[in-house]
Design a protein around this motif. Structure first.
Motif, PDB file in Angstrom:
ATOM      1  N   TYR A  16      60.483 -51.633 137.536  1.00  0.00           N
ATOM      2  CA  TYR A  16      60.898 -50.322 137.035  1.00  0.00           C
ATOM      3  C   TYR A  16      62.016 -50.505 136.019  1.00  0.00           C
ATOM      4  N   LYS A  70      54.775 -55.521 143.114  1.00  0.00           N
ATOM      5  CA  LYS A  70      56.174 -55.218 142.823  1.00  0.00           C
ATOM      6  C   LYS A  70      56.333 -54.992 141.325  1.00  0.00           C
ATOM      7  N   LYS A 116      64.555 -57.828 138.634  1.00  0.00           N
ATOM      8  CA  LYS A 116      63.819 -56.572 138.437  1.00  0.00           C
ATOM      9  C   LYS A 116      64.028 -55.645 139.641  1.00  0.00           C
ATOM     10  N   ILE A 117      64.086 -54.364 139.330  1.00  0.00           N
ATOM     11  CA  ILE A 117      64.155 -53.343 140.371  1.00  0.00           C
ATOM     12  C   ILE A 117      62.754 -52.758 140.522  1.00  0.00           C
ATOM     13  N   THR A 118      62.257 -52.750 141.732  1.00  0.00           N
ATOM     14  CA  THR A 118      60.962 -52.103 141.972  1.00  0.00           C
ATOM     15  C   THR A 118      61.202 -50.863 142.822  1.00  0.00           C
ATOM     16  N   LEU A 119      60.439 -49.845 142.542  1.00  0.00           N
ATOM     17  CA  LEU A 119      60.699 -48.578 143.233  1.00  0.00           C
ATOM     18  C   LEU A 119      59.884 -48.391 144.509  1.00  0.00           C
ATOM     19  N   PHE A 120      58.572 -48.434 144.362  1.00  0.00           N
ATOM     20  CA  PHE A 120      57.749 -48.058 145.508  1.00  0.00           C
ATOM     21  C   PHE A 120      56.889 -49.230 145.980  1.00  0.00           C
TER      22      PHE A 120
END
Lengths: 268, 769
Positions: B734, B731, B753-757
């Motif tokens: 981003y 994770k 936290k923001i995770t993208l993929f």
């Protein structure tokens, strides 16, 4: 434009399967506490809140600053503000428009000054409210309300650079804050307020059109960017302040026109 | 100025070295497809004399009168040799036969086996399409730019993105050429995919250190992408159906052995699946990109060849009739090649490139559309003159730029808001010589004279410190508004230590006259280019690189260690709070500063055998300095990732299966977080002390890929390509933001936290015939 860009990015981010997670072991440094001046002057009163910065993640109680001497000077008048409670200073008076005001804050070892000009108010031509076409496309539960479009129109004063600050309050809660100048519509009729939001019957809104000076515009314009987090956008920075001295915050004078909107009771 | 004289003197000496010799030249081609083989070795048996074919598969050797055996070799092909009697200039075209039944089972590189140690290039990377197609990537979409990000000194612009930074330079400081046409926005879907369709691409060369004087216009790097030529012998095609896109490529002769065509297209289809959704909003949503590449070539006769190639691609995003983004590139290149003598080749190209984008909103309460773009029309003339130990290149190009900084149409105001279009002319002359001195020292030296002329009509303003206009000057159509001449010397040297190692060094100066205005680190439709002006000075860069290059096991392994230092001036940033869009006074809000970058790059690559791949490591520091930012002190740029590691492995298990894996690691981005907070007007305000003083968590990820050949005959082959992106579901952050821990204590915050993929598997079916 920035707002539209953010909306588009959010939509695309959602499509990109984004997810979130709390970071348990994340910490930030705490800078040495700095003096903060929150000073406002309207047609009928002026107030100043003096405090210090705190830790970002785990703040203790806000440390207010007592015992300061604060004056407001304009034309040939000098007024001294009273400390009503710890760190809160105010005075009531009849402050004229189109006037430059000077703030002076004297603390133990430092003096902080600032100037702000109160422009003549630009008035709402009209503020309209109607049920949005999206209300039927996106029906919301009664507890949330119905989508309405709120549009506000003004006629910009020709030959003068005007700066505006829009505040939309729902009861005591700030719903929308935006600032702008008249560079796109100088001297023209303009749809200054464009918003869509859900309201319930008997909700009450106050739509404020504040006329401000350039320094206040720059403060609020940069304030919006300063709270952005690390991401794809440029690095955030402290908002531009008009204070002279080692302090954060701003002093601004403004004139205002406001409209109250009360949404109709639900038909039985 | 002394440097220029020195270069001219060297060129004179080079020319004077030409003795009474005859020339043998020609073209080396694939025996089946007729395609030219780039970088094929042409050597004189029993001597140290030799050369390599150029980008058109052509070679030229100058030798004294006599008898020789000339050997032609190319990796993956059977060697061929001929005995000749040289008593006059002669032409010898050669066709090499593939050495393997399955050409995919060997690594076909577009360079000589020991190119790593024999070339003068420092900081150059070449990628073949075979390598690019084997590297596992997001959604299984093979991508030139994402594969380049696995090279030392090249850093990704963000998770899943195709943007890249080279040795501390910005994303807009990379010149990307597709058959000589500049590509101003090389990505689709806000950077998630590159514009390069692997089926249409022949190879890609990245120059991040030294570069020929032929190249210019950007500070940090040149990515020269060449489109494939159609098969002149027979009709062929290939294509694939993937998780998010499908593609098809067709090629064949127009007139056998003389002229050919190639056309390739692809389209994503996320929106086609959206039509299956119940939600009418999603059904009406458009979200796709498409692109088309084409190339037509005709060998008029042995001395003349003409080619027309181009690209057209669009991104389309439309949410109902409310929001829309639409943008893309169009390029076209018409090139004429003429061999005027045995030693001289002339290439003249006419190039067109346009990038434009439109952002629109149409809701009941408001509507607007914003259009921005840039158009280039370019003529380029290049002459190559080959001698025994020297290859002289000289030429020039003229580019007419038209900048469209923005036009806003909206019913909210009475008339459209339009920024003045800007026009400019770039005139460049260059001369460059590659010289071989006793097979021990190779030099490449040259100079580029670049000239930028801002043209009217235009109104130029002067501003005071409060950003207020205090004066203006109006220029008529065609009048010179600004003029910037620049001299860009280039020098690189290769000192061959022995058969397997060399030391190289280079100095490169570059200049950039166009500047990208962008508000984010990803490619957005609102980004636009602006020219240098009376206020905005051209960006300049000086770079020094030194490297040690060593090959092992008869060139099976190649390795290098490079160090570099790069200084860039007249860099642009914006004052805090600057409105970047439709701001007629934008120049008044620009800040000017410097940036510098230095580092160490290690690279080990295994070129041959069942197991191939590479390991790259970069240790670097990249900083900027601006008056008005960070109290004027140097601060790290966002993509200053101290450590950056990429491991790429590709393995041929058997005739049916090939597997591959990549692992990447990098130090987290340098970011700005608050070190305190305060309250204004009831609103919490962040307090910042240092620009980019914090670090995001380290980034790492592993991807796996596998290819299974399902069917294979002489005429048809199909395969299934599997890939798993982020195989251990790391994770990676981003973006990080802060929110209250709970409603009762809104002042106590936590980081989120923001995770993208996450882990993303994908499969595609590919075929060729």
């Amino acid at each position: 434009m920035k707002r539209l860009l953010h909306i588009l990015i959010c939509v695309i981010s959602l499509l990109a399967t984004a997810c979130t997670e709390v970071m348990e072991d994340f910490d930030l440094n705490t800078a040495e506490a700095k003096t903060v001046v929150d000073a406002v002057l309207t047609r009928d009163r002026a107030y100043v809140i003096l405090s210090k910065t705190t830790s970002y993640l785990n703040p203790n109680k806000v440390p207010y600053i007592s015992g300061a001497t604060i004056t407001i000077a304009y034309n040939e008048t000098i007024l001294t503000l009273n400390e009503d409670s710890a760190g809160y200073y105010s005075i009531q008076s009849d402050f004229p428009v189109e006037t430059m005001y000077e703030l002076r804050v004297s603390l133990d070892n430092e003096v902080i000054t600032a100037q702000s000009f109160m422009p003549k108010p630009v008035l709402w031509d009209s503020v309209s409210v109607k049920r949005s076409v999206l209300a039927d496309l996106y029906p919301l539960p009664d507890s949330v309300g119905v989508l309405y479009e709120i549009l506000g129109y003004i006629t910009d004063t020709k030959g003068v650079v005007n700066y505006y600050k829009l505040d939309v309050m729902k009861f005591d809660t700030l719903q929308v804050r935006d600032v702008g100048d008249d560079s796109f519509f100088e001297g023209q009729n303009f749809q200054l307020l464009t918003m869509i939001a859900a309201y319930k019957p008997e909700d009450t809104l106050w739509v404020y059109l504040n006329s401000i000076d350039k320094a206040a515009f720059e403060f609020y314009n940069t304030l919006a960017l300063s709270n952005s987090s690390s991401g794809m956008f440029s690095a955030p920075d402290n908002p531009k302040s008009n204070l002279v001295g080692d302090a954060l915050g701003r002093f601004y004078a403004y004139s205002v026109d406001s409209v109250q909107i009360t949404f109709p009771k639900k038909e039985k | 100025m002394k440097k220029i004289y020195s270069v001219i003197v060297l060129l004179y000496i080079s020319l004077s070295l030409v003795a009474q010799e005859f020339t043998i030249n020609g073209t080396v081609r694939d025996s089946q497809s007729g395609a030219e083989l780039v970088g094929a070795s042409v050597s004189v048996v029993g001597t140290a004399i030799g050369t390599f074919t150029n980008g058109k598969g052509q070679y030229s050797l100058s030798l004294p009168k006599g008898s020789y055996t000339i050997e032609y070799s190319y990796l993956g092909y059977k060697d061929n040799s001929f005995s000749i009697q040289l008593y006059d200039n002669m032409r010898k075209n050669v066709r090499l036969v593939s050495s393997a039944i399955n050409i995919d089972n060997v690594v076909v590189t577009s360079k000589a086996q020991d190119y790593n140690i024999s070339s003068t290039q420092v900081g150059a990377q070449t990628l073949s399409m075979q390598e690019i197609k084997m590297v596992p990537v997001l959604f299984g979409e093979n991508d030139v730019l994402k594969t380049l990000q696995l090279m030392p000194g090249v850093k990704s612009a963000g998770e899943g993105g195709s943007g890249y930074y080279v040795r501390g330079g910005g994303a807009d400081q990379n010149l990307i050429l597709l058959d000589d046409a500049p590509v101003y926005n090389a990505s689709h879907m806000m950077g998630m995919f590159s514009v390069f369709n692997g089926d249409a691409i022949k190879d890609a060369n990245l120059y991040k250190g030294s570069m020929s004087a032929e190249y210019g216009g950007r500070l940090s790097s040149v990515l020269d992408v060449t489109m494939q030529e159609g098969n002149r012998e027979a009709f062929h095609g290939q294509g694939g159906i993937g998780t998010i896109s499908s593609r098809v490529e067709l090629e064949g002769p127009i007139q056998k052995d003389k002229s050919s065509y190639l056309i390739a297209g692809r389209r994503t289809y996320a929106d086609i699946f959206l039509k299956l959704r119940r939600d009418s909003s999603l059904r009406q949503t458009k979200l796709h990109f498409y692109d088309v590449n084409y190339k037509v070539s005709d060998v008029i006769n042995e001395k003349n060849k003409i080619e027309l190639s181009g690209y057209m691609g669009r991104d389309v995003f439309k949410f109902r009739d409310m929001f829309g983004m639409d943008g893309g590139n169009i390029t076209a290149t018409l090139a004429f090649t003429h061999l005027s003598s045995e030693k001289t080749k002339l290439v003249s190209s006419l190039v067109f490139s346009r990038f434009n984008s439109k952002l629109s909103m149409d809701m009941a309460m408001a509507d607007m559309s914003l259009v921005t773009g840039i158009t280039d029309v370019n003529w380029k003339g290049d002459c190559e003159y080959r001698m025994t130990d020297n290859t002289l290149h000289f030429g020039g190009n003229v580019t007419y730029h038209t900048f469209f900084p923005g036009e806003l149409k909206t019913s909210m105001v009475e008339k459209p808001i339009k920024l003045e279009n800007k026009k400019a002319l770039e005139v460049n002359l260059y001369i460059d010589n590659s010289q071989n001195i006793r097979d021990v020292l190779k030099l490449q030296y040259g100079v580029r004279f670049s000239n930028f002329i801002g043209l009217g009509p235009s109104t130029v303003y002067d501003y005071n410190d409060e950003h207020e206009k205090i004066d203006s000057v109006s220029y008529k159509r065609g009048e010179c508004v600004s003029y910037y001449p620049n001299v860009e010397p280039r020098l690189s040297a290769n000192f061959r230590l022995n058969e397997t190692s060399s030391v190289k060094a280079s100095y490169t100066r570059t200049c950039q006259f166009v500047h990208l205005i962008q508000s984010s680190t990803v490619a957005m439709p609102t980004d636009y280019w602006m020219p240098s002006s009376n206020t905005v000075k051209p960006q300049t860069c000086s770079q020094v690189s030194v490297g040690y290059f060593r090959n092992f096991n008869e060139n099976m392994y190649e390795s290098s260690v490079e160090v570099y230092y790069k200084k860039m001036n007249n860099q642009i940033d914006y004052e805090n709070g600057t409105n970047l869009y439709l701001n007629v006074d934008l120049e008044a809000y620009l800040l000017y500063g410097h940036s510098r970058s230095y580092g160490l790059e290690l690279f080990v690559k295994k070129e041959l055998g069942d197991l191939t791949g590479w390991i790259s490591y970069s240790l670097s520091k990249s900083e900027k300095q601006f008056q008005g930012i960070n109290s004027g002190a140097w601060y790290p740029v966002r993509y200053d990732r101290t450590h950056d590691v990429s491991i790429v492995l590709m393995y041929d298990l058997n005739e049916k299966w090939k597997v591959s894996a990549t692992w990447v690691y990098s130090t987290g981005d340098a970011v700005t977080y608050p070190s305190g907070k305060y309250t204004i007007d009831g609103e919490t305000v962040s307090y910042y002390t240092v620009r980019n003083g914090y670090r995001m968590p380290a980034y790492h990820r592993m991807d796996l890929g596998a290819t299974y050949i399902t069917s294979k005959t002489e005429r048809f082959e199909s395969q299934l390509a599997f890939s798993i992106y982020n195989v251990y579901n790391r994770k990676n952050a981003y973006m990080i933001y802060f929110e209250p821990v709970d409603e009762e204590h809104p002042e106590v915050l936590q980081a989120v936290k923001i995770t993208l993929f996450p882990i993303i598997p994908s499969v595609s079916w590919n075929f060729k015939f």
